[in-house]
Design a protein around this motif. Structure first.
Motif, short mmCIF file in Angstrom:
data_model
loop_
_atom_site.label_atom_id
_atom_site.label_comp_id
_atom_site.label_asym_id
_atom_site.label_seq_id
_atom_site.Cartn_x
_atom_site.Cartn_y
_atom_site.Cartn_z
N ARG A 186 0.75 -1.13 0.05
CA ARG A 186 -0.15 0.09 0.01
C ARG A 186 0.88 1.30 0.02
O ARG A 186 1.90 1.31 0.83
CB ARG A 186 -0.96 -0.12 1.31
CG ARG A 186 -2.13 -0.95 1.12
CD ARG A 186 -2.59 -1.30 2.49
NE ARG A 186 -1.59 -2.05 3.32
CZ ARG A 186 -1.91 -2.42 4.71
NH1 ARG A 186 -3.23 -1.79 5.18
NH2 ARG A 186 -0.94 -3.13 5.08
N ALA A 218 1.15 5.39 0.47
CA ALA A 218 0.36 6.66 0.77
C ALA A 218 1.10 8.04 0.32
O ALA A 218 2.33 8.07 0.59
CB ALA A 218 0.29 6.65 2.40
N PRO A 237 -7.91 10.86 -5.71
CA PRO A 237 -7.17 9.38 -5.95
C PRO A 237 -6.89 8.76 -7.09
O PRO A 237 -5.94 8.08 -7.21
CB PRO A 237 -8.05 8.56 -4.78
CG PRO A 237 -8.88 9.41 -4.09
CD PRO A 237 -9.23 10.56 -4.98
N ARG A 261 -3.26 7.48 -8.44
CA ARG A 261 -3.22 6.03 -8.63
C ARG A 261 -2.39 6.00 -10.11
O ARG A 261 -1.59 5.10 -10.00
CB ARG A 261 -4.50 5.51 -8.75
CG ARG A 261 -4.56 3.99 -8.50
CD ARG A 261 -5.73 3.17 -8.60
NE ARG A 261 -6.80 3.68 -7.69
CZ ARG A 261 -7.88 4.49 -7.39
NH1 ARG A 261 -8.46 4.87 -8.44
NH2 ARG A 261 -8.37 4.66 -6.25
N THR A 289 -2.21 -0.45 -3.77
CA THR A 289 -3.13 0.27 -3.56
C THR A 289 -2.75 1.63 -3.18
O THR A 289 -1.68 1.74 -2.48
CB THR A 289 -4.25 -0.40 -2.47
OG1 THR A 289 -3.28 -0.57 -1.28
CG2 THR A 289 -4.67 -1.76 -3.03
N HIS A 308 -3.17 5.39 -1.56
CA HIS A 308 -4.08 6.10 -0.62
C HIS A 308 -4.01 7.66 -0.51
O HIS A 308 -2.51 7.79 -0.53
CB HIS A 308 -4.04 5.54 0.79
CG HIS A 308 -4.56 3.98 0.80
ND1 HIS A 308 -5.66 3.60 1.27
CD2 HIS A 308 -3.87 3.03 0.56
CE1 HIS A 308 -5.84 2.47 1.12
NE2 HIS A 308 -4.72 1.80 0.77
N LEU A 356 -3.57 11.23 1.70
CA LEU A 356 -3.84 11.40 3.19
C LEU A 356 -3.37 12.74 3.17
O LEU A 356 -2.79 13.57 2.61
CB LEU A 356 -2.78 10.60 3.96
CG LEU A 356 -2.90 9.01 3.97
CD1 LEU A 356 -2.31 8.38 4.96
CD2 LEU A 356 -4.43 8.51 4.36
N LEU A 384 -4.69 3.10 6.75
CA LEU A 384 -4.80 2.42 5.29
C LEU A 384 -5.87 1.44 5.36
O LEU A 384 -6.38 1.07 4.22
CB LEU A 384 -3.60 2.03 4.67
CG LEU A 384 -2.29 3.33 4.66
CD1 LEU A 384 -1.22 2.93 4.00
CD2 LEU A 384 -2.96 4.30 3.98
N GLU A 385 -6.05 0.86 6.50
CA GLU A 385 -7.18 0.03 6.62
C GLU A 385 -8.57 0.42 6.51
O GLU A 385 -9.58 -0.33 6.49
CB GLU A 385 -7.21 -1.05 7.72
CG GLU A 385 -5.82 -1.91 7.48
CD GLU A 385 -5.92 -3.13 6.59
OE1 GLU A 385 -7.10 -3.08 6.22
OE2 GLU A 385 -4.88 -3.79 6.22
#
Length: 692
Positions: free
Chosen positions: A634, A636, A647, A651, A666, A668, A670, A690-691
């Motif tokens: 993941r 961030a 996002p 991405r 993935t 994220h 923030l 992130l979960e």
């Protein structure tokens, strides 16, 4: 009107004159190659060989010999049908023969080298098997009695052994002259391989594949993402080394090739590799069909393990056991193994353990035949045009001696690293065969960096820092500009080369990164430069502290090998990863706890975070790895003020910049990264965030 096509399921080609093409099923290996061609239409799954013909011969006579060989071997004159289920349509050789004549200047003795360069520059390219037969012929004329025939072949219809079959039959056809085409030709049958495929998959699932570490290789100045295949010059293995190896392999009950594989494993062990996979190219023929042209070559991955206490005699036995897999798994296409591991078990090794390094040593035929009035000089050792491995060590026996060449991609090695590997192979073959019962670690050539070193802009220890602290404080100092804050310090393990920090350095500010190992103490300072954003070099080592790079057990590794940064004779491994180049410069690679191993890949969070931090509009970034059966990654990012926080935009940007070979992350977006009081990113809090 559509051309009539008949499908045959037996072992013969009953083509009658005017009856049209005949459809035959592809073998499992051919099906795998065809699928690879469909998935990667720009790839080049082929190679070439050439022969210098000296003497009076006409182009028409050479063309007739090529035509005769193609007539005798249906798979050399087939086109693949591009339908729901691929077949090969066997056609008359005269309809599909690709034969060209060109003039090319070349000095006597340089013809084959010139032909190699010409083919790689002008004829290597994507191969559309639906419109081009799997073999092409180019006759290059250098003078009245000097011609080089260059034969390009797709791997769907040729293998290493078939090169020699082709040579014999070409010479025979050249000697006998034109003849009527034959009407019946045996075709190989392809028995089912389901049980063997299940056996291969079970073997690798029980072999600890998920935890297999990435391969450590020598390098001098880094690598790039260029996938082009580069060859090293030929290197020779002296006859006395080979004589000792023949005697050792005879005593151990293994083949000479097994001894060469064991030597390759010893070289890789010397770079700090303890558990790794070698790919062994092997023909898939059986005794009754091995003299046919058109049988495929397969790659069988073999797992090797070696500890520092392993001897070369032990390694010979281990290599013999590993090569037993070749005979058990030789008929299972390499790509099928990758497909089944991924589809049935979620294990992706397509860019990891199995395609890093191969070792090849086919027998070289000597008695190819003669043609009155002509002389022939064959070149079966042409550089690969196919990227089947990041590295492939091609070895050949020649009388009492042997020789080799390393084909490599710049994504794996630079030129200096490739030369280093071939030199180490030659050196170790001599040393190992002289002392076959000595532990492998006794053959290491340690290199320790001299203590001290000049600071690039004066003594950094005498410069009073204007800002010293965590990365957020460095970033804040950079935001004020170098006029207000001319010098900023932060711990190297926190550093990220964001665009703001790079602009600060280019404007004249100094970024000094403190390297303090939690166990070994202060190791020095990195004076970071924006022009080399990914290269964090230890520009000012701590005086009186000679640095070395070690394996996890504290053993010194050679220069150019990545490992743990240690100090002098202190046996403790350090917490920083690094490598030392040929000039003794230390390049930092992040901390040891930032590295994950996943099916033969080295996943380095520091590398990924550096790439993300350098993206335009990034204020800071972090990467979190975790696994639950399959590796999860993941990413961030915290955008700078005024940057689009969508996002979807991030991405796309992250995945374009993502390091090759990593699982896709993935992404994220923030507002900020959670940090500890020390300024380090709070990994636990970030993973929890992130979960959500």
């Amino acid at each position: 009107m559509a051309e009539a096509v008949r499908e045959v399921t037996g072992a013969a080609d009953p083509r009658a004159s005017g009856a049209g093409p005949v459809l035959v099923r592809l073998s499992p290996a051919q099906e795998a190659m065809w699928l690879e061609q469909q998935l990667h239409p720009r790839s080049i799954n082929g190679g070439f060989l050439s022969v210098l013909i000296s003497g009076g011969v006409t182009a028409e006579r050479v063309r007739a010999a090529c035509l005769a060989v193609c007539e005798d071997h249906p798979q050399l004159r087939g086109l693949v049908t591009d339908g729901a289920e691929a077949r090969m349509a066997i056609r008359p050789a005269s309809d599909v023969l690709q034969f060209e004549e060109l003039g090319m200047e070349a000095a006597p003795g340089q013809e084959l080298a010139a032909a190699r360069d010409w083919y790689r520059a002008h004829r290597v390219g994507p191969w559309d098997l639906t419109t081009r037969s799997p073999i092409t012929f180019s006759l290059l004329t250098h003078g009245p009695d000097r011609h080089t025939l260059v034969v390009g072949v797709h791997h769907i219809a040729f293998d290493g052994r078939s090169k020699f079959v082709f040579a014999r039959q070409f010479l025979r056809a050249l000697a006998t002259g034109p003849r009527p085409p034959r009407e019946n030709h045996a075709l190989p049958e392809h028995p089912a391989i389901d049980e063997e495929l299940d056996d291969v998959v079970r073997y690798w699932l029980s072999a600890g594949l998920l935890d297999l570490p990435g391969l450590v290789l020598p390098r001098s100045a880094g690598t790039d993402e260029d996938a082009a295949v580069r060859p090293t010059p030929r290197f020779d293995l002296p006859a006395e080394h080979c004589a000792r190896l023949r005697e050792l392999t005879r005593q151990t009950g293994v083949s000479f090739f097994t001894g060469l594989v064991a030597c390759a494993a010893a070289v890789l062990h010397g770079y700090g590799n303890r558990r790794f996979v070698l790919g062994i190219p092997v023909d898939t023929s059986v005794p009754e069909t091995r003299d046919h042209i058109g049988l495929q070559v397969n790659v069988v991955p073999c797992l090797m393990e070696a500890t520092p206490e392993t001897t070369f005699r032990d390694l010979l036995a281990a290599a013999g056991e590993a090569l037993g897999l070749v005979h058990r798994h030789r008929r299972v296409p390499f790509s099928w193994v990758l497909r089944e591991l991924r589809r049935r078990h979620g294990v992706d090794v397509s860019q990891g353990a199995f395609d890093r390094i191969g070792v090849s040593c086919p027998s070289v035929a000597r008695d190819l035949g003669e043609v009155a009035g002509l002389e022939f000089d064959w070149d079966f050792f042409a550089p690969n045009s196919t990227r089947s491995f990041d590295l492939i060590l091609q070895l050949r026996r020649e009388g009492d001696a042997a020789y080799g060449r390393l084909d490599f991609t710049p994504a794996a090695l630079d030129q200096a690293g490739a030369r280093r590997l071939t030199a180490d192979f030659t050196r170790l073959l001599g040393a190992l065969t002289e002392r076959p019962d000595a532990p492998l670690h006794t053959f290491a050539e340690p290199h320790v960096r001299p203590a001290g070193g000049p600071a690039p802009d004066g003594d950094t220890d005498t410069l009073p820092p204007t800002a010293r602290g965590s990365f957020p404080e460095l970033a804040a100092a950079a935001a004020t500009g170098p006029a207000a804050v001319p010098v900023a310090h932060c711990p190297v393990e926190q550093f990220l080369p964001t665009p703001a920090v790079a602009a600060y350095r280019r404007a004249g500010g100094r970024v000094l990164l403190d390297v303090v190992d939690p166990a070994l103490g202060r190791l020095g300072v990195c004076d970071w430069r924006a022009r080399d954003p990914y290269g964090i070099w230890l520009t000012d080592p701590a005086p009186g502290r000679p640095l070395r790079v070690t394996d996890p057990e504290g053993r010194t590794l050679p220069r150019g090998i990545a490992g743990l940064l240690g100090v002098g004779d202190d046996p403790r491994p350090g917490g920083f990863r690094a490598w030392i180049d040929a000039d003794g410069r230390v390049r930092l690679l992040g901390t040891a706890d930032q590295v994950r191993h996943w099916v033969g890949r080295t996943l380095d969070r520091a590398e990924a975070e550096t790439v993300l931090a350098a993206l335009p509009g990034v204020q800071e970034a972090a990467v979190v790895t975790g696994d639950s059966g399959a590796l999860r990654v993941r990413a961030a990012v915290v955008p700078t003020a005024g940057t689009d926080p969508d996002p979807r935009v991030w991405r796309r940007a992250v995945r374009r910049a993502w390091p090759a070979g990593w699982p896709p992350p993935t992404v994220h977006v923030l507002d900020r990264l959670p940090r500890l009081a020390s300024g380090r990113v709070d990994g636990v809090a970030l993973a929890a965030a992130l979960e959500k």
